[in-house]
Design a protein around this motif. Structure first.
Motif, PDB file in Angstrom:
ATOM      1  N   UNK A 124     -66.425 -19.501  -5.946  1.00 33.86           N
ATOM      2  CA  UNK A 124     -67.873 -19.302  -6.005  1.00 33.86           C
ATOM      3  C   UNK A 124     -68.374 -19.197  -7.440  1.00 33.86           C
ATOM      4  N   UNK A 125     -67.510 -18.824  -8.372  1.00 38.58           N
ATOM      5  CA  UNK A 125     -67.912 -18.771  -9.779  1.00 38.58           C
ATOM      6  C   UNK A 125     -67.754 -20.131 -10.459  1.00 38.58           C
ATOM      7  N   UNK A 126     -66.773 -20.917 -10.023  1.00 35.35           N
ATOM      8  CA  UNK A 126     -66.554 -22.230 -10.628  1.00 35.35           C
ATOM      9  C   UNK A 126     -67.605 -23.235 -10.159  1.00 35.35           C
ATOM     10  N   UNK A 127     -67.814 -23.285  -8.845  1.00 37.35           N
ATOM     11  CA  UNK A 127     -68.767 -24.222  -8.241  1.00 37.35           C
ATOM     12  C   UNK A 127     -69.707 -23.387  -7.378  1.00 37.35           C
ATOM     13  N   UNK A 128     -70.837 -23.018  -7.954  1.00 33.89           N
ATOM     14  CA  UNK A 128     -71.676 -21.983  -7.361  1.00 33.89           C
ATOM     15  C   UNK A 128     -72.638 -22.431  -6.284  1.00 33.89           C
ATOM     16  N   UNK A 129     -72.699 -23.723  -5.987  1.00 32.88           N
ATOM     17  CA  UNK A 129     -73.639 -24.222  -4.978  1.00 32.88           C
ATOM     18  C   UNK A 129     -72.847 -24.888  -3.864  1.00 32.88           C
TER      19      UNK A 129
ATOM     20  N   UNK B  23     -63.327 -22.571  12.602  1.00 29.49           N
ATOM     21  CA  UNK B  23     -61.979 -22.148  12.955  1.00 29.49           C
ATOM     22  C   UNK B  23     -61.067 -23.322  13.290  1.00 29.49           C
ATOM     23  N   UNK B  24     -61.645 -24.478  13.600  1.00 31.57           N
ATOM     24  CA  UNK B  24     -60.843 -25.641  13.984  1.00 31.57           C
ATOM     25  C   UNK B  24     -60.962 -26.720  12.906  1.00 31.57           C
ATOM     26  N   UNK B  25     -60.799 -27.972  13.310  1.00 31.22           N
ATOM     27  CA  UNK B  25     -60.856 -29.077  12.349  1.00 31.22           C
ATOM     28  C   UNK B  25     -62.279 -29.468  11.962  1.00 31.22           C
ATOM     29  N   UNK B  26     -63.291 -28.806  12.527  1.00 32.25           N
ATOM     30  CA  UNK B  26     -64.678 -29.228  12.323  1.00 32.25           C
ATOM     31  C   UNK B  26     -65.279 -28.762  11.004  1.00 32.25           C
ATOM     32  N   UNK B  27     -64.607 -27.880  10.290  1.00 36.01           N
ATOM     33  CA  UNK B  27     -65.183 -27.372   9.052  1.00 36.01           C
ATOM     34  C   UNK B  27     -65.236 -28.429   7.962  1.00 36.01           C
ATOM     35  N   UNK B  28     -66.384 -28.534   7.293  1.00 34.42           N
ATOM     36  CA  UNK B  28     -66.517 -29.420   6.135  1.00 34.42           C
ATOM     37  C   UNK B  28     -67.585 -28.830   5.224  1.00 34.42           C
ATOM     38  N   UNK B  29     -67.293 -28.787   3.921  1.00 29.59           N
ATOM     39  CA  UNK B  29     -68.226 -28.200   2.970  1.00 29.59           C
ATOM     40  C   UNK B  29     -68.227 -28.992   1.672  1.00 29.59           C
ATOM     41  N   UNK B  30     -69.380 -28.956   1.008  1.00 28.29           N
ATOM     42  CA  UNK B  30     -69.552 -29.552  -0.313  1.00 28.29           C
ATOM     43  C   UNK B  30     -69.827 -28.425  -1.297  1.00 28.29           C
ATOM     44  N   UNK B  31     -69.095 -28.401  -2.397  1.00 29.45           N
ATOM     45  CA  UNK B  31     -69.276 -27.411  -3.456  1.00 29.45           C
ATOM     46  C   UNK B  31     -69.642 -28.157  -4.736  1.00 29.45           C
ATOM     47  N   UNK B  32     -70.563 -27.586  -5.500  1.00 29.32           N
ATOM     48  CA  UNK B  32     -71.056 -28.294  -6.681  1.00 29.32           C
ATOM     49  C   UNK B  32     -71.414 -27.309  -7.786  1.00 29.32           C
ATOM     50  N   UNK B  33     -71.371 -27.814  -9.024  1.00 28.44           N
ATOM     51  CA  UNK B  33     -71.827 -27.002 -10.142  1.00 28.44           C
ATOM     52  C   UNK B  33     -73.319 -27.175 -10.390  1.00 28.44           C
ATOM     53  N   UNK B  34     -73.977 -28.020  -9.586  1.00 32.05           N
ATOM     54  CA  UNK B  34     -75.423 -28.220  -9.662  1.00 32.05           C
ATOM     55  C   UNK B  34     -76.044 -27.896  -8.307  1.00 32.05           C
ATOM     56  N   UNK B  35     -77.319 -27.486  -8.288  1.00 32.18           N
ATOM     57  CA  UNK B  35     -77.959 -27.156  -7.006  1.00 32.18           C
ATOM     58  C   UNK B  35     -77.938 -28.330  -6.031  1.00 32.18           C
ATOM     59  N   UNK B  36     -77.783 -28.001  -4.752  1.00 30.67           N
ATOM     60  CA  UNK B  36     -77.783 -28.986  -3.675  1.00 30.67           C
ATOM     61  C   UNK B  36     -79.039 -28.792  -2.836  1.00 30.67           C
ATOM     62  N   UNK B  37     -79.648 -29.888  -2.428  1.00 29.00           N
ATOM     63  CA  UNK B  37     -80.858 -29.783  -1.613  1.00 29.00           C
ATOM     64  C   UNK B  37     -80.932 -30.973  -0.667  1.00 29.00           C
ATOM     65  N   UNK B  38     -81.977 -31.005   0.153  1.00 28.13           N
ATOM     66  CA  UNK B  38     -82.153 -32.054   1.165  1.00 28.13           C
ATOM     67  C   UNK B  38     -80.903 -32.187   2.043  1.00 28.13           C
ATOM     68  N   UNK B  39     -80.421 -31.054   2.539  1.00 18.17           N
ATOM     69  CA  UNK B  39     -79.198 -31.053   3.344  1.00 18.17           C
ATOM     70  C   UNK B  39     -79.463 -31.611   4.739  1.00 18.17           C
ATOM     71  N   UNK B  40     -78.586 -32.498   5.191  1.00 17.85           N
ATOM     72  CA  UNK B  40     -78.685 -33.073   6.538  1.00 17.85           C
ATOM     73  C   UNK B  40     -77.306 -33.033   7.191  1.00 17.85           C
ATOM     74  N   UNK B  41     -77.295 -33.098   8.516  1.00 16.02           N
ATOM     75  CA  UNK B  41     -76.030 -33.157   9.249  1.00 16.02           C
ATOM     76  C   UNK B  41     -75.770 -34.584   9.699  1.00 16.02           C
ATOM     77  N   UNK B  42     -74.524 -35.006   9.603  1.00 19.65           N
ATOM     78  CA  UNK B  42     -74.092 -36.301  10.124  1.00 19.65           C
ATOM     79  C   UNK B  42     -73.376 -36.014  11.440  1.00 19.65           C
TER      80      UNK B  42
END
Length: 334
Positions: A152-157, A164-183
């Motif tokens: 969380x300190x390296x990539x704060x966004x 709990x299963x295989x469905x987890x997916x996340x994007x981490x970034x050093x710049x703010x993320x916006x306009x989030x959508x689900x595929x």
């Protein structure tokens, strides 16, 4: 006897490999078709060996074997050249313009339902100077462990969810993320927008279902990812564990839609990401070697790749893929 042995060797090399060529040429709906099609680059080896044997037969037994060996040699050479063409074709795509100094580093890693070594992963993030990290199969426990170790300190966004299963997916970034959508694939993906030093870019993080859990659903997931990528009208990076290789139809369609595979863009000839050598993946009792490039970074727009490589992460059955993407001096087109 030598002619008989030579013919037997050629048959053993060519006949099974024809199944791979057939799968590569025709559509299919079975798991075996998916596997055989993924083996298309590997078919170069047995065809090349068969060509060598046939040349030896043509020159070593001129009076008897040549009338038979030469026509077979012509056919097998044609099959070899066909597979070589399929292999090299992605490398022929031209980047739109020359690379500039503005760029960002993307890393994707499948955590094998949270089993990946968190410290090894963070060490790779630090060493590679990762700006965008996409993690598939990330669990709440794995996320908490990574944050305790400083993610969380390296990539704060971040965007996406741990599951709990295989469905987890996340994007981490050093710049703010916006306009989030689900595929809305079987294992949901996530789309975000971020601003880099060269301009805004859309990131599509994806992880379709594996074909062994249903080829029809796997194909529908890839179709949806392809449609989502084609619908983007801005510089876009599609990244994740695709559970597919460049020889599968939807990824070929992705490249026809002006997306370029970052690894081939960087000239990385051979970069299998699954299974990782540290994992004992077996088929019919035999340990499966690392053969398949299932993890990809695709990009479209004024973007190019200056470096791409894979890294082993202990605890997971996938190698991580690290890509350095640079903006080019070509104008962005809508």
């Amino acid at each position: 006897m030598a002619r008989l042995m030579g013919g037997l060797v050629v048959a053993l090399l060519v006949v099974p490999t024809l199944a791979i060529t057939t799968a590569r040429l025709q559509p299919g709906e079975t798991l075996w078709w998916v596997i055989l099609r993924a083996l298309a680059p590997v078919a170069i080896v047995p065809y090349a060996l068969a060509v060598i044997v046939l040349i030896a037969m043509s020159w070593g037994f001129r009076t008897v074997a040549r009338p038979v060996a030469l026509p077979v040699l012509a056919v097998v050479t044609s099959l070899l050249l066909l597979h070589v063409w399929w292999f090299v074709k992605p490398f022929l795509a031209d980047a739109p313009g020359s690379a500039t100094a503005n760029g960002f580093t993307v890393m994707t890693a499948n955590l094998h339902i949270g089993r990946a070594d968190p410290q090894a992963l963070l060490d790779a993030v630090d060493r590679q100077g990762v700006d965008v990290l996409v993690l598939e199969e990330i669990t709440p426990a794995a996320l908490a462990d990574l944050d305790r170790r400083g993610l969380d300190r390296r990539l704060g966004h971040r965007a996406g969810t741990a599951q709990l299963n295989r469905d987890g997916i996340m994007v981490f970034s050093d710049e703010p993320l916006h306009d989030t959508t689900e595929i809305a694939t079987s294992t949901p993906g996530v789309g975000v927008k971020m601003t880099t030093s060269g301009g805004p870019v859309r990131i599509l993080a994806v992880h379709p279902i594996a074909p062994n859990n249903g080829v029809a659903q796997w194909s529908r997931d890839l179709d949806l990812i392809l449609a989502t990528a084609k619908a983007s009208h801005e510089p876009t990076v599609v990244v994740g564990d695709f559970n597919a290789t460049l020889d599968h139809p939807q990824l070929q369609a992705m490249m026809r839609a002006d997306y370029r595979d970052a690894s081939t863009d960087a000239g990385l000839l051979w970069r299998p990401t699954w299974p990782s050598p540290s994992q004992r993946v077996r088929i019919v009792g035999m340990k499966l070697p690392s053969l398949f490039g299932l993890d990809h970074v695709f990009m479209r727009g004024p973007l190019t790749t200056t470096d791409a490589h894979v890294r082993a992460v202990p605890g997971t059955d996938h190698r991580a893929l690290v890509t350095r993407i640079a903006w080019t001096d070509a104008p962005s087109t809508p």
